[in-house]
Design an enzyme around this catalytic site. Sequence first.
Site, PDB file in Angstrom:
ATOM      1  N   THR A  72       0.816  -1.214   0.000  1.00 53.31           N
ATOM      2  CA  THR A  72       0.000   0.000   0.000  1.00 53.31           C
ATOM      3  C   THR A  72       0.845   1.258   0.000  1.00 53.31           C
ATOM      4  OG1 THR A  72      -1.701  -1.200   1.172  1.00 53.31           O
ATOM      5  CG2 THR A  72      -1.871   1.165   1.272  1.00 53.31           C
ATOM      6  N   TYR A 120      -8.160   0.544  -3.701  1.00 54.48           N
ATOM      7  CA  TYR A 120      -6.976   1.094  -4.376  1.00 54.48           C
ATOM      8  C   TYR A 120      -6.163  -0.059  -4.931  1.00 54.48           C
ATOM      9  CZ  TYR A 120      -4.621  -0.587  -0.233  1.00 54.48           C
ATOM     10  OH  TYR A 120      -4.153  -1.409   0.752  1.00 54.48           O
ATOM     11  N   THR A 138       1.587  -4.667   4.065  1.00 55.26           N
ATOM     12  CA  THR A 138       1.460  -4.984   5.493  1.00 55.26           C
ATOM     13  C   THR A 138       0.924  -6.393   5.753  1.00 55.26           C
ATOM     14  OG1 THR A 138      -0.717  -3.946   5.532  1.00 55.26           O
ATOM     15  CG2 THR A 138       1.153  -2.573   6.190  1.00 55.26           C
ATOM     16  N   ASP A 139       0.277  -7.007   4.745  1.00 52.00           N
ATOM     17  CA  ASP A 139      -0.375  -8.303   4.995  1.00 52.00           C
ATOM     18  C   ASP A 139       0.605  -9.388   5.457  1.00 52.00           C
ATOM     19  OD1 ASP A 139      -2.715  -7.104   4.277  1.00 52.00           O
ATOM     20  OD2 ASP A 139      -3.010  -8.215   2.417  1.00 52.00           O
ATOM     21  N   LYS A 174       0.156  -8.275  12.360  1.00 49.93           N
ATOM     22  CA  LYS A 174      -0.869  -7.340  11.907  1.00 49.93           C
ATOM     23  C   LYS A 174      -2.144  -7.692  12.655  1.00 49.93           C
ATOM     24  CE  LYS A 174      -3.023  -5.368   7.800  1.00 49.93           C
ATOM     25  NZ  LYS A 174      -3.062  -5.295   6.332  1.00 49.93           N
ATOM     26  N   GLU A 203      -4.374 -31.246  26.325  1.00 46.16           N
ATOM     27  CA  GLU A 203      -5.638 -31.875  26.727  1.00 46.16           C
ATOM     28  C   GLU A 203      -5.854 -33.114  25.866  1.00 46.16           C
ATOM     29  OE1 GLU A 203      -9.136 -29.423  26.324  1.00 46.16           O
ATOM     30  OE2 GLU A 203      -7.925 -27.657  26.738  1.00 46.16           O
TER      31      GLU A 203
HETATM   32  N1  GLU Z   1      -2.703  -6.428   0.580  1.00 49.03           N
HETATM   33  C1  GLU Z   1      -1.690  -5.508   0.249  1.00 49.03           C
HETATM   34  C2  GLU Z   1      -0.314  -5.945   0.687  1.00 49.03           C
HETATM   35  O1  GLU Z   1      -0.108  -6.559   1.694  1.00 49.03           O
HETATM   36  C3  GLU Z   1      -1.958  -4.165   0.765  1.00 49.03           C
HETATM   37  C4  GLU Z   1      -1.955  -4.083   2.280  1.00 49.03           C
HETATM   38  C5  GLU Z   1      -0.972  -3.081   2.772  1.00 49.03           C
HETATM   39  O2  GLU Z   1       0.119  -2.933   2.249  1.00 49.03           O
HETATM   40  O3  GLU Z   1      -1.331  -2.430   3.730  1.00 49.03           O
HETATM   41  O4  GLU Z   1       0.622  -5.621   0.012  1.00 49.03           O
END
Ligand code: GLU
Length: 357
Positions: free
Chosen positions: A43, A56, A122-123, A195, A316
């Site tokens: 992103t 986006y 971020t994923d 995340k 368990e």
């Molecule tokens: N799904 C995309 C990725 O991980 C966008 C999420 C992001 O970068 O925040 O590249």
Amino acid sequence: MNKNHNPKPMLKYLMATLILFASLLSFGQTQKPVIAILATGGTIAGSAQSSVQASYNPGILSVEQIISSVPAVNEIATLEAIQVCNISSQNMEEQIWLQLWKTIDSLFANKLCDGVVITHGTDTMEETAYFLNLTVRHPNPVVLTGSMRPASALSADGPFNLYNAVALASSKEAYGKGVMVAMNDLFFCANDVTKSHTTNTAAFTCPNYGPLGQMRDGKPSFFRENLFIHTTRSQFELKGVDKLPGTEILYAYAFASDLPFYSLIEQGTKGIVIAGAGHGNYNRPFATAMEHASKKGIVVVRSTRIPSGGVDKAAEEYNSIFPVSYNKNPQKARILLMLALTQTKDTKKIQEFFEKY
Ligand code: GLU
């Protein structure tokens, strides 16, 4: 006053002090740390049709475009930009990880930069961070960053995140601290960061140990130390490795089917991590399949789908013969298992890795 006082030596002394002072000043100006920015997409390189819409496309802007949105970084470091790829991080590939590792290893080994910043979606940022945390065997800082809002958004968070990541990677304090993630003014250690919000700019947490510290005015302030083994003390060696052992994650839930288990066994998977319910629990069909897998030489590790608390040897219903992941979440446990399997299939040794890394 001493009549014999000769001003010349004093002048000489003053001049020498000034020259030394001036050269120290100019040394300070020209000797900015060299930071390599390795861009992979996400992103932070994303663009939307309007500045307020939620949809986006990630991975659009080049590394040069991302850097040009943060002129202030040039005051703290000399930047070297490298476009590694430009993808959404859900499409991260093993070959890109190996390429990232090779690039970082050679940058540091040849003293071409002082620190590395990786811009990343971020994923799966936490996964790349942990993989590098276990394999980059240099004390130089490696910091991952990204953004939750695309570059075209109102109040885009990418520019400040990049500034903080470069400032952290440029700091003396970051040496020997392992790979870190810098997001939303905080920074986190790779072994626990995850995340934990799908859209909010405060998306990252360390659920078991808390953040490592925070950035203020371009300076890191550390709250705690990461005591797990990483980077320079890691025993995982990637030189000569061009393929990692196939390792997958299976999710446990109410009346989960064991079919994916048998399909993985058939395909020759080398390791399986169970994202167990609660304290690493699973149903009877899973239990039978796990025993079957382990008889076939597949290493199975118990982890948990619960964000914090981890899994220890207590079990368990079934005697726990399987290694446990402790505080590693399933996606991190998979990476440690994958690297462990490059060295051994001995479950006792693999358990020891989970205690230390
Ligand atoms: N799904 C995309 C990725 O991980 C966008 C999420 C992001 O970068 O925040 O590249």
